[in-house]
Each structure stands twice: as C-alpha cells, then as structure tokens.
Design a protein around this motif. Structure first.
Motif, PDB file in Angstrom:
ATOM      1  N   ALA A 160       0.812  -1.210   0.000  1.00 24.13           N
ATOM      2  CA  ALA A 160       0.000   0.000   0.000  1.00 24.13           C
ATOM      3  C   ALA A 160       0.848   1.264   0.000  1.00 24.13           C
ATOM      4  N   ARG A 161       2.135   1.144   0.218  1.00 20.96           N
ATOM      5  CA  ARG A 161       2.969   2.333   0.267  1.00 20.96           C
ATOM      6  C   ARG A 161       3.057   2.985  -1.109  1.00 20.96           C
ATOM      7  N   ARG A 162       2.850   4.290  -1.177  1.00 19.67           N
ATOM      8  CA  ARG A 162       2.910   4.987  -2.451  1.00 19.67           C
ATOM      9  C   ARG A 162       4.338   5.104  -2.952  1.00 19.67           C
ATOM     10  N   ASN A 163       5.310   5.094  -2.041  1.00 17.77           N
ATOM     11  CA  ASN A 163       6.691   5.327  -2.463  1.00 17.77           C
ATOM     12  C   ASN A 163       7.506   4.045  -2.500  1.00 17.77           C
ATOM     13  N   ARG A 164       6.845   2.924  -2.775  1.00 19.39           N
ATOM     14  CA  ARG A 164       7.607   1.688  -2.873  1.00 19.39           C
ATOM     15  C   ARG A 164       8.505   1.744  -4.107  1.00 19.39           C
ATOM     16  N   ARG A 165       9.643   1.058  -4.027  1.00 25.79           N
ATOM     17  CA  ARG A 165      10.593   1.060  -5.132  1.00 25.79           C
ATOM     18  C   ARG A 165      10.084   0.216  -6.310  1.00 25.79           C
ATOM     19  N   PRO A 166      10.596   0.495  -7.506  1.00 31.45           N
ATOM     20  CA  PRO A 166      10.195  -0.311  -8.660  1.00 31.45           C
ATOM     21  C   PRO A 166      10.535  -1.782  -8.430  1.00 31.45           C
ATOM     22  N   PRO A 167       9.786  -2.693  -9.025  1.00 30.13           N
ATOM     23  CA  PRO A 167      10.088  -4.116  -8.848  1.00 30.13           C
ATOM     24  C   PRO A 167      11.472  -4.458  -9.373  1.00 30.13           C
ATOM     25  N   VAL A 168      12.121  -5.407  -8.711  1.00 33.83           N
ATOM     26  CA  VAL A 168      13.485  -5.794  -9.056  1.00 33.83           C
ATOM     27  C   VAL A 168      13.510  -7.272  -9.397  1.00 33.83           C
ATOM     28  N   SER A 169      14.270  -7.623 -10.403  1.00 37.57           N
ATOM     29  CA  SER A 169      14.443  -9.012 -10.806  1.00 37.57           C
ATOM     30  C   SER A 169      15.925  -9.357 -10.778  1.00 37.57           C
ATOM     31  N   LEU A 170      16.238 -10.642 -10.920  1.00 42.48           N
ATOM     32  CA  LEU A 170      17.637 -11.045 -11.000  1.00 42.48           C
ATOM     33  C   LEU A 170      18.300 -10.423 -12.214  1.00 42.48           C
ATOM     34  N   GLU A 171      17.557 -10.265 -13.297  1.00 39.29           N
ATOM     35  CA  GLU A 171      18.119  -9.610 -14.489  1.00 39.29           C
ATOM     36  C   GLU A 171      18.528  -8.173 -14.170  1.00 39.29           C
ATOM     37  N   ASP A 172      17.697  -7.467 -13.372  1.00 39.79           N
ATOM     38  CA  ASP A 172      18.058  -6.114 -12.953  1.00 39.79           C
ATOM     39  C   ASP A 172      19.335  -6.122 -12.120  1.00 39.79           C
TER      40      ASP A 172
END
Length: 331
Positions: free
Chosen positions: A261-273
């Motif tokens: 629910a946090r508006r300032n959550r970070r972008p999703p991260v993957s192993l490729e990232d």
C-alpha cells in the motif's frame, strides 16, 4: 548480517574494482597512441593490446570470484564449494584455508581469526560453470570498438563538417580532434574496465543459480553508486519463488499494515536487474543463503534515504527525486 560477512562483501567489490581500474588505466595509456587521422591502423593496435590484456584479467576476475564465493558460502552456511581448479577434492577444508586462498588471489592482507580451524564440509556434487571465452571475446570487441574507435570516428567526421571540413591548419578543428580523442579514451577505458571483470560477475551469477543452498540474491554497491544501483541495493534481497513460498513472501515494512500500500515503494526488481552493470560500475550481485534480513550497512542507509526522499511521491516523480538525491551526493 554478521560483521565478518559485511567486511568480506566489501573486500570483494574492492578487489574487483582494483582489477577493473588497473585495466582502465592501461587502456588510457595505450589510447594516448591512437591517432584520429590514422584511426584504422592506430585503433587496431590499441584494440589488439586491450583484448590480450582483458583475456588475462578475466581469468584473475574469475579466480577472485570463486575464492570469494567459497569463503562467503562457508561463513554463511558452514558448507563450501570445491576448488575452481581440477584439484583433488577432499571432504573438508577449514575457514583458515579458505581465507588463505582469498587473500592470495585478491592481494589482501591475511589476518588470523579465532575460527580459522573450523572445519567446513565441501559439497562435492557441484560443477563450476565453464567460462564462455569466445562469447566474452566477442562482447569485449563490440564494447571496445563501439566506445572507442567507432565513437571517435563519428566525432571526427562531425568535427570535420563543422570546422571548415577538416583542414589540418584550422585551430578549431584541431581542438575538436583533441577533445574527441580524450573523451572517447575515457569511454573506451570504462568499457575495458567492465569487460575485465565480466568473468567474475558471470561466474557468481551462474554458479549461484545452480547452487541448491542459494535462496536469493542482493546488490552490493561500490560505495559511489548511481541512482539505479543505489535503488537496487536498498531493496535488500530478492528471493527465489521457492524461497518466497516457504517464507511466506517478503517482510512487510515496519509501521505498515500492508507493504504494497505504500505509495513510495521502489520499482520491482528481478535477478536480471541485479546483474545489469553500466560502464564504470563496480557493484556486484551476490547470492543470499538465508531468508534472515540481508542488508549491508550501505543498503540500510539507502533504504532509509529512499523512504525520506520519496515520501508522498510515486512512480516517475519518486524516481526523479531519488535520482536528484543520489546525483547530488555522489563523489
């Protein structure tokens, strides 16, 4: 995270950074002999020298990565991997022997530790991935040429068009040539840096994906990361689907009923990232062996700063605020 583990992670990225920086310095030294007016000949000499150098340094990078991973895994799990070379494999080694190996390949000072005599079982049913030498050579050629001779050729052509079509007695044109040569020398050196440590990064990435004890991965920064790398580090660990299922998902942040629910959550991260590296980057992606909170001191700091800087923001606005914050604090 234990103090010894955090120190080892710091030592590892620094050892790889030294290796890459040394190659970068040699690239700049050799680039000083490149003549923009005879680019085919002088650029080819530079490229041949750099390819031979990078091949040798890739081996060093790979040896450092294996020694680091064997010691790191032992400290985290009590088990380690076989030696990288085809040496006879015993059932056990000691932390002291693993530290000796790491100190040897990383040129670091070996400090005796109270647990040096602790026995560590070797998981003998593991095979190290082979280095894709030809693929890495092709990647090095493409990277070096695009960031060096090809880029310089484009800038020389542009300067010749803008400055009375390249007259050699034109001061403006000569100044443009000097500036273009210096700038492309720097970009080419950064490319050489990345190619030199490619094998170490690749070894840890592929070996950890085959390691049954690994439950996830995390980004370790190089102490002066860009905004994207700092954001990746601030996330802590990402977990495999199996580890997430067993652990019941990611830990919710303190003071939040639902982390999503946090508006300032970070972008999703993957192993490729986590395994993407820009030119001049000395960050590392490392495996995680436990679902206990994996956060280096730098990652904890970036996590706190993200929450402060992006409070009340979301999406592109949050990312822009974060980028401004990191760029203003970089050295």
């Amino acid at each position: 995270m234990r103090r010894g583990t955090a120190a080892l992670l710091d030592d590892y990225w620094r050892a790889q950074a030294r290796l890459g920086t040394e190659v970068s310095a040699q690239s700049l030294a050799q680039w000083s002999r490149v003549n923009p007016l005879s680019l085919v000949e002088s650029g080819s000499v530079w490229l041949a020298f750099m390819l031979a150098l990078i091949r040798g340094e890739r081996r060093r990078s790979r040896e450092q990565a294996a020694a680091f991973l064997r010691l790191y895994r032992a400290m985290e799990t009590g088990y380690t991997l076989p030696p990288l070379q085809d040496d006879p494999v015993n059932d056990f080694t000691t932390l002291g022997e693993l530290r000796e190996d790491w100190a040897r390949v990383s040129d670091t000072i070996r400090t005796p530790a109270p647990d040096d005599t602790d026995r560590i079982r070797i998981d003998g049913d593991f095979d190290w991935p082979e280095e894709p030498v030809e693929s890495f050579d092709r990647a090095a050629v493409a990277s070096l040429v695009s960031q060096g001779p090809a880029k310089l050729r484009e800038q020389v052509a542009q300067a010749a068009t803008e400055q009375t079509r390249g007259r050699l007695d034109d001061a403006g044109f000569l100044a443009e040539l000097e500036s273009a040569t210096a700038n492309t020398g720097t970009t080419a050196a950064n490319a050489a840096d990345r190619e030199a440590i490619r094998s170490g990064r690749d070894l840890i990435n592929r070996a950890s994906q085959e390691d049954k004890r690994v439950v996830g991965w995390a980004r370790v920064t190089d102490g002066n990361p860009c905004a994207f790398c700092a954001m990746l580090a601030s996330r802590g660990a990402i977990y495999t689907s199996a580890a997430t299922a067993v652990g019941g998902g990611r830990r919710k942040p303190a003071g939040s009923a639902d982390g999503r629910a946090r508006r300032n959550r970070r972008p999703p991260v993957s192993l490729e990232d986590l395994t993407r590296y820009h030119y001049g980057c000395h960050c590392q992606a490392v495996p995680v062996y436990s679902r206990n909170d994996f956060m280096t001191p730098d990652a904890r700091r970036y996590d706190r700063e993200w929450q402060q800087v992006t409070r009340g923001k979301s999406g592109a606005e949050a990312r822009a605020a974060w980028r401004r914050h990191i760029e203003s604090s970089r050295t």
